[in-house]
Design an enzyme around this catalytic site. Structure first.
Site, PDB file in Angstrom:
ATOM      1  N   CYS A  92       2.674  49.452 -13.513  1.00  0.00           N
ATOM      2  CA  CYS A  92       2.165  50.806 -13.799  1.00  0.00           C
ATOM      3  C   CYS A  92       3.011  51.891 -13.147  1.00  0.00           C
ATOM      4  CB  CYS A  92       0.715  50.923 -13.347  1.00  0.00           C
ATOM      5  SG  CYS A  92       0.540  50.998 -11.556  1.00  0.00           S
ATOM      6  N   TYR A 123      -6.943   1.458   6.134  1.00  0.00           N
ATOM      7  CA  TYR A 123      -6.034   0.401   5.681  1.00  0.00           C
ATOM      8  C   TYR A 123      -5.868  -0.730   6.688  1.00  0.00           C
ATOM      9  CZ  TYR A 123      -3.054   3.729   8.172  1.00  0.00           C
ATOM     10  OH  TYR A 123      -2.552   4.605   9.089  1.00  0.00           O
ATOM     11  N   CYS A 171       5.533  49.876  -8.666  1.00  0.00           N
ATOM     12  CA  CYS A 171       4.805  48.791  -9.324  1.00  0.00           C
ATOM     13  C   CYS A 171       5.454  48.439 -10.668  1.00  0.00           C
ATOM     14  CB  CYS A 171       3.357  49.211  -9.538  1.00  0.00           C
ATOM     15  SG  CYS A 171       2.410  47.974 -10.434  1.00  0.00           S
ATOM     16  N   LYS A 210       2.142   4.724   1.565  1.00  0.00           N
ATOM     17  CA  LYS A 210       2.187   5.258   2.924  1.00  0.00           C
ATOM     18  C   LYS A 210       1.655   6.687   2.857  1.00  0.00           C
ATOM     19  CE  LYS A 210       5.101   5.247   7.000  1.00  0.00           C
ATOM     20  NZ  LYS A 210       4.750   6.520   7.584  1.00  0.00           N
ATOM     21  N   CYS A 229      -4.058  50.112 -13.181  1.00  0.00           N
ATOM     22  CA  CYS A 229      -2.988  49.117 -13.250  1.00  0.00           C
ATOM     23  C   CYS A 229      -3.524  47.862 -13.963  1.00  0.00           C
ATOM     24  CB  CYS A 229      -2.536  48.821 -11.819  1.00  0.00           C
ATOM     25  SG  CYS A 229      -1.195  47.642 -11.715  1.00  0.00           S
ATOM     26  N   LYS A 284      10.691   4.205   2.307  1.00  0.00           N
ATOM     27  CA  LYS A 284      10.464   5.642   2.117  1.00  0.00           C
ATOM     28  C   LYS A 284      11.173   6.115   0.855  1.00  0.00           C
ATOM     29  CE  LYS A 284       8.844   7.251   6.286  1.00  0.00           C
ATOM     30  NZ  LYS A 284       9.403   8.401   6.944  1.00  0.00           N
ATOM     31  N   CYS A 338       0.036  47.912  -4.675  1.00  0.00           N
ATOM     32  CA  CYS A 338      -0.042  49.004  -5.641  1.00  0.00           C
ATOM     33  C   CYS A 338      -1.460  49.549  -5.515  1.00  0.00           C
ATOM     34  CB  CYS A 338       0.196  48.468  -7.060  1.00  0.00           C
ATOM     35  SG  CYS A 338      -0.349  49.635  -8.325  1.00  0.00           S
ATOM     36  N   GLU A 366       0.875  -1.185   0.000  1.00  0.00           N
ATOM     37  CA  GLU A 366       0.000   0.000   0.000  1.00  0.00           C
ATOM     38  C   GLU A 366       0.894   1.211   0.000  1.00  0.00           C
ATOM     39  OE1 GLU A 366      -2.065  -0.443   3.691  1.00  0.00           O
ATOM     40  OE2 GLU A 366      -3.030  -2.270   3.014  1.00  0.00           O
ATOM     41  N   ASP A 407       0.521  10.307   3.974  1.00  0.00           N
ATOM     42  CA  ASP A 407       1.104  11.234   4.925  1.00  0.00           C
ATOM     43  C   ASP A 407       0.010  12.113   5.527  1.00  0.00           C
ATOM     44  OD1 ASP A 407       3.103  12.304   6.348  1.00  0.00           O
ATOM     45  OD2 ASP A 407       3.899  13.571   4.741  1.00  0.00           O
TER      46      ASP A 407
HETATM   47  S1  IVH Z   1      -0.177   0.113   8.664  1.00  0.00           S
HETATM   48  C1  IVH Z   1       1.799  -1.309  12.931  1.00  0.00           C
HETATM   49  N1  IVH Z   1      -0.551   1.243   6.358  1.00  0.00           N
HETATM   50  O1  IVH Z   1       2.335   5.106   9.119  1.00  0.00           O
HETATM   51  C2  IVH Z   1       1.554  -0.123  12.073  1.00  0.00           C
HETATM   52  N2  IVH Z   1       0.245   2.597   8.145  1.00  0.00           N
HETATM   53  O2  IVH Z   1       4.735   4.447  10.786  1.00  0.00           O
HETATM   54  C3  IVH Z   1       0.566  -0.458  11.034  1.00  0.00           C
HETATM   55  N3  IVH Z   1       0.550   4.952   7.556  1.00  0.00           N
HETATM   56  O3  IVH Z   1       0.910   5.271  12.290  1.00  0.00           O
HETATM   57  C4  IVH Z   1       0.311   0.698  10.187  1.00  0.00           C
HETATM   58  N4  IVH Z   1      -0.109   4.768   5.459  1.00  0.00           N
HETATM   59  O4  IVH Z   1      -0.130   6.638  10.451  1.00  0.00           O
HETATM   60  C5  IVH Z   1      -0.156   1.428   7.634  1.00  0.00           C
HETATM   61  N5  IVH Z   1      -0.967   2.102   4.247  1.00  0.00           N
HETATM   62  C6  IVH Z   1      -0.578   2.285   5.513  1.00  0.00           C
HETATM   63  C7  IVH Z   1      -0.185   3.541   6.023  1.00  0.00           C
HETATM   64  C8  IVH Z   1       0.234   3.651   7.348  1.00  0.00           C
HETATM   65  C9  IVH Z   1       0.337   5.592   6.404  1.00  0.00           C
HETATM   66  C10 IVH Z   1       1.076   5.585   8.782  1.00  0.00           C
HETATM   67  C11 IVH Z   1       0.226   5.349  10.011  1.00  0.00           C
HETATM   68  C12 IVH Z   1       1.114   4.733  11.030  1.00  0.00           C
HETATM   69  C13 IVH Z   1       2.474   5.078  10.521  1.00  0.00           C
HETATM   70  C14 IVH Z   1       3.431   4.013  10.943  1.00  0.00           C
END
Ligand code: IVH
Length: 683
Positions: free
Chosen positions: A410, A225, A407, A116, A431, A313, A425, A114, A118
């Site tokens: 103008c 998730y 400006c 990650k 203008c 990451k 301005c 999946e 943010d």
């Molecule tokens: S699973 C045991 N799936 O990442 C942790 N976490 O560093 C299981 N996060 O606190 C988490 N996308 O806020 C999981 N597809 C994803 C995620 C995800 C973002 C974040 C989540 C978690 C942190 C862990």
């Protein structure tokens, strides 16, 4: 309406809104516009207020917020919310794969990948299918109860329609969709407020706001998730849990993939490195999970994180490049924004050539010098920003970047008021970018919705002296527009060409101008472009004062008495109405038939059609049939289904049934076109 009818209607509206919500969030294929959605929601709210006995906790109206939470209660998590082990390198990921296989004593396993996301991790609890609690991650063992705020997130189901376990927990990530973040920041800029720094922090701050109606306004979203089943689980692997979440109506990002081995995982990682930037949420990597839940149990946890999952990451997205020049752009309110022009550099899959510097303070803070090597980051915002300067690379005698005093468009002297970050301005009427900018603001969708006009044509109209101001738009005739030719500059090609307006475009523009006379007062007020009066402030002022005349007569005290209107907005409103130019523009718009009165609570805007009955037949260009019905009702008229001698008008669109037409002619009923109708209500 009887109680029984009201209850039925309320249920039908709830089902309808839930259906469109699902299309929007889960299926990503909306059938109606946001505007239409909000209209239906308002209808529901009005009915629920009339019949409060049918205001259900799971009604979509409950998402508009209104609860004030002074202190968020601390709640202990039933299962700790752990973090994930991180890696930035493919070699380490391969090592992890080997450890997993060794731990399980087999290489018979599948991974589930999946993205990650943010945002802010949330834990949601459902009891008997209803959302009962939403808690932030906090320190992992306990977090804040933010249920009232989470309920405003439209993609979090309040009630699940399918058969579900009596009690279960789901986890996911609440986030600020990028386009909503841009929208809110644009609004904040218009209102003179500080900008939100990035979507992640803004999402976290938003969920901790005390007033849930403010949270609702920000339109957060949430991807789920993780499903934690109690007792007898229905799924034996993570991919099945994800399937259940989707089936139950949770918003699951469709970006996941089940992989048979680490090579497929590496392919997934590579595939999403660039593609992820097109997603609505920010992402900073990939989460790889062992799919089988028994295998997950077997691997277990270290003190901080599961052994069965890891986060890969992506490298931080920043680069170093040279600052070539700083140029200054003038906006519609006369505010001046410095822009850094950079040596082109590739960041996160796009070439960056420019970065906003916001204002003089920012240039000062960075201590920018000509030719500096600067660090550029592409954060949550679409526009990249300069985060710092490599001072070691600075040429010895390089000059400091000075803010301009006049400006660039103008040549008027720039003013910076005390306590203000921006330079302005003040030559509003002379203008060029301000003149153009005000018209562009006026015609935009959220305002008068005459966007068929387009910036290019406005430039042409200004060039050919057909208009000087947005109030002149209502004097334009089809003849003014048809065949209008003007010079147009293409930035891409770097050359000037002659363009001319076709008949069809001319007709569309005239029609859109005509229809804009129906735009409600709050949007007209926003369209006027009063400094610091963004969409929300315009709505507040319109609701409070109810008409432009009352607003124009208001003094400072009257203005600041309105909820959330401070000194700065009040002064700006006073200054706007004090200008003769603005008074004249308002008078011209009024003569043209633009709405300067708020519509009544029930949605009745006027009495132009009072006592008149209509039959609607055929298809229309400007309105859907529902919109036509609403508009007729809003003007005091009524819609009937069959033609009789009592009927006043047959509103005829394209492809009207011939039988209807014949009957109407026989009974000598007046047949009107869509344009006649628009004219009727505009009068
Ligand atoms: S699973 C045991 N799936 O990442 C942790 N976490 O560093 C299981 N996060 O606190 C988490 N996308 O806020 C999981 N597809 C994803 C995620 C995800 C973002 C974040 C989540 C978690 C942190 C862990």
């Amino acid at each position: 309406m009887t109680e029984a009818q009201a209850q039925k209607k309320i249920q039908a509206l709830i089902d309808d809104l839930d259906y469109h919500n699902e299309l929007y969030y889960q299926k990503d294929s909306p059938e109606i516009s946001d505007y239409e959605f909000d209209q239906r929601l308002e209808k529901l709210i009005a009915l629920e207020n009339e019949f409060p006995q049918f205001k259900y906790p799971h009604s979509p109206s409950q998402r508009v917020g209104g609860t004030i939470t002074k202190n968020f209660e601390t709640v202990k998590h039933k299962h700790p919310m752990l973090s994930l082990g991180n890696t930035y390198s493919k070699e380490e990921l391969i090592d992890w794969d080997n450890r997993v296989k060794k731990g399980l004593g087999t290489d018979q396993l599948a991974y589930f990948c999946e993205l990650k996301f943010d945002g802010v991790a949330l834990s949601l609890w459902y009891q008997n299918g209803e959302l009962v609690r939403a808690v932030t991650r906090g320190d992992g063992t306990q977090g804040d109860d933010i249920t009232a705020n989470a309920r405003t997130i439209r993609s979090i189901p309040l009630k699940i329609k399918q058969q579900v376990p009596e009690m279960f927990e789901v986890r996911g990530e609440a986030f600020f969709p990028k386009h909503e973040f841009e929208r809110v920041n644009l609004e904040r800029k218009e209102e003179g407020k500080d900008l939100l720094a990035n979507p992640r922090n803004a999402a976290s701050g938003t969920l901790k706001m005390q007033d849930s109606s403010l949270v609702a306004h920000r339109k957060l979203d949430c991807y789920l998730y993780n499903l934690i089943e109690e007792g007898h689980p229905q799924s034996t692997c993570h991919s099945q849990s994800i399937g259940l979440l989707e089936k139950w109506g949770f918003h699951v990002s469709s970006t996941y993939r089940k992989c048979r081995n680490i090579d497929e995982v590496l392919d997934y990682i590579q595939e999403w490195e660039i593609k992820r930037h097109d997603l609505p949420s920010d992402t900073d990597g990939v989460v790889i999970k062992v799919d089988d839940l028994n295998q997950q149990n077997e691997l277990g946890f270290t003190a901080k994180s599961p052994r069965w999952a890891i986060a890969y990451k992506y490298q931080a997205e920043s680069a170093t490049t040279r600052l070539e020049t700083v140029t200054f752009q003038v906006g519609r309110t006369g505010s001046v924004t410095p822009v850094a022009n950079l040596s082109p550099v590739l960041i996160a899959g796009t070439t960056v050539k420019r970065a906003s510097l916001h204002n003089a303070n920012e240039i000062e803070r960075l201590d920018l010098h000509e030719g500096d090597m600067v660090f550029v980051e592409k954060g949550g915002e679409i526009i990249p920003k300069i985060t710092g300067v490599d001072e070691t690379a600075r040429a010895q005698n390089s000059k400091k970047i000075e803010y301009i005093t006049h400006c660039p468009e103008c040549s008027s002297e720039l003013i910076r008021q005390e306590g203000e970050a921006n330079h302005y301005c003040l030559n509003a009427e002379g203008c060029p970018p301000q003149i153009l900018g005000r018209i562009e603001h006026f015609i935009q969708r959220k305002a008068m919705d005459i966007d068929s006009l387009g910036s290019e044509t406005i430039r042409g109209l200004l060039q050919r002296n057909k208009i000087q101001h947005f109030s002149d738009l209502y004097q334009l005739t089809f003849e003014d527009l048809n065949g209008l030719s003007f010079e147009s500059f293409s930035e891409k090609k770097g050359e000037v060409s002659i363009r001319s307006l076709r008949e069809k475009s001319a007709k569309n523009i005239i029609d859109a101008i005509e229809t804009s006379k129906l735009v409600p007062f709050e949007r007209v007020l926003f369209a006027l472009g009063i400094r610091y009066v963004g969409q929300t402030v315009a709505e507040k002022l319109a609701r409070h004062f109810k008409s432009i005349d009352a607003l124009a007569k208001a003094n400072f005290e009257n203005l600041i008495a309105v909820d959330e209107i401070g000194d700065r907005i009040a002064e700006s409103v006073l200054a706007f109405f004090a200008e003769t130019q603005n008074q004249e523009a308002i008078s011209m718009l009024r003569k043209a038939g633009v709405q300067f009165l708020i519509s009544e609570e029930e949605g009745v805007t006027g009495t132009t059609l009072e006592g008149k009955s209509f039959v609607i037949s055929g298809v229309f260009e400007q309105f859907s049939r529902d919109e036509l019905k609403d508009t007729i009702k809003a003007h005091g008229g009524k819609v009937v289904s069959s033609i009789s001698t009592k009927l006043d008008y047959l509103l005829a669109g394209d492809d009207m049934g011939p039988a209807k037409k014949e009957k109407a002619l026989k009974l000598e009923i007046t047949i009107i076109s869509e344009r006649d109708f628009i004219q009727m209500i505009a009068d």
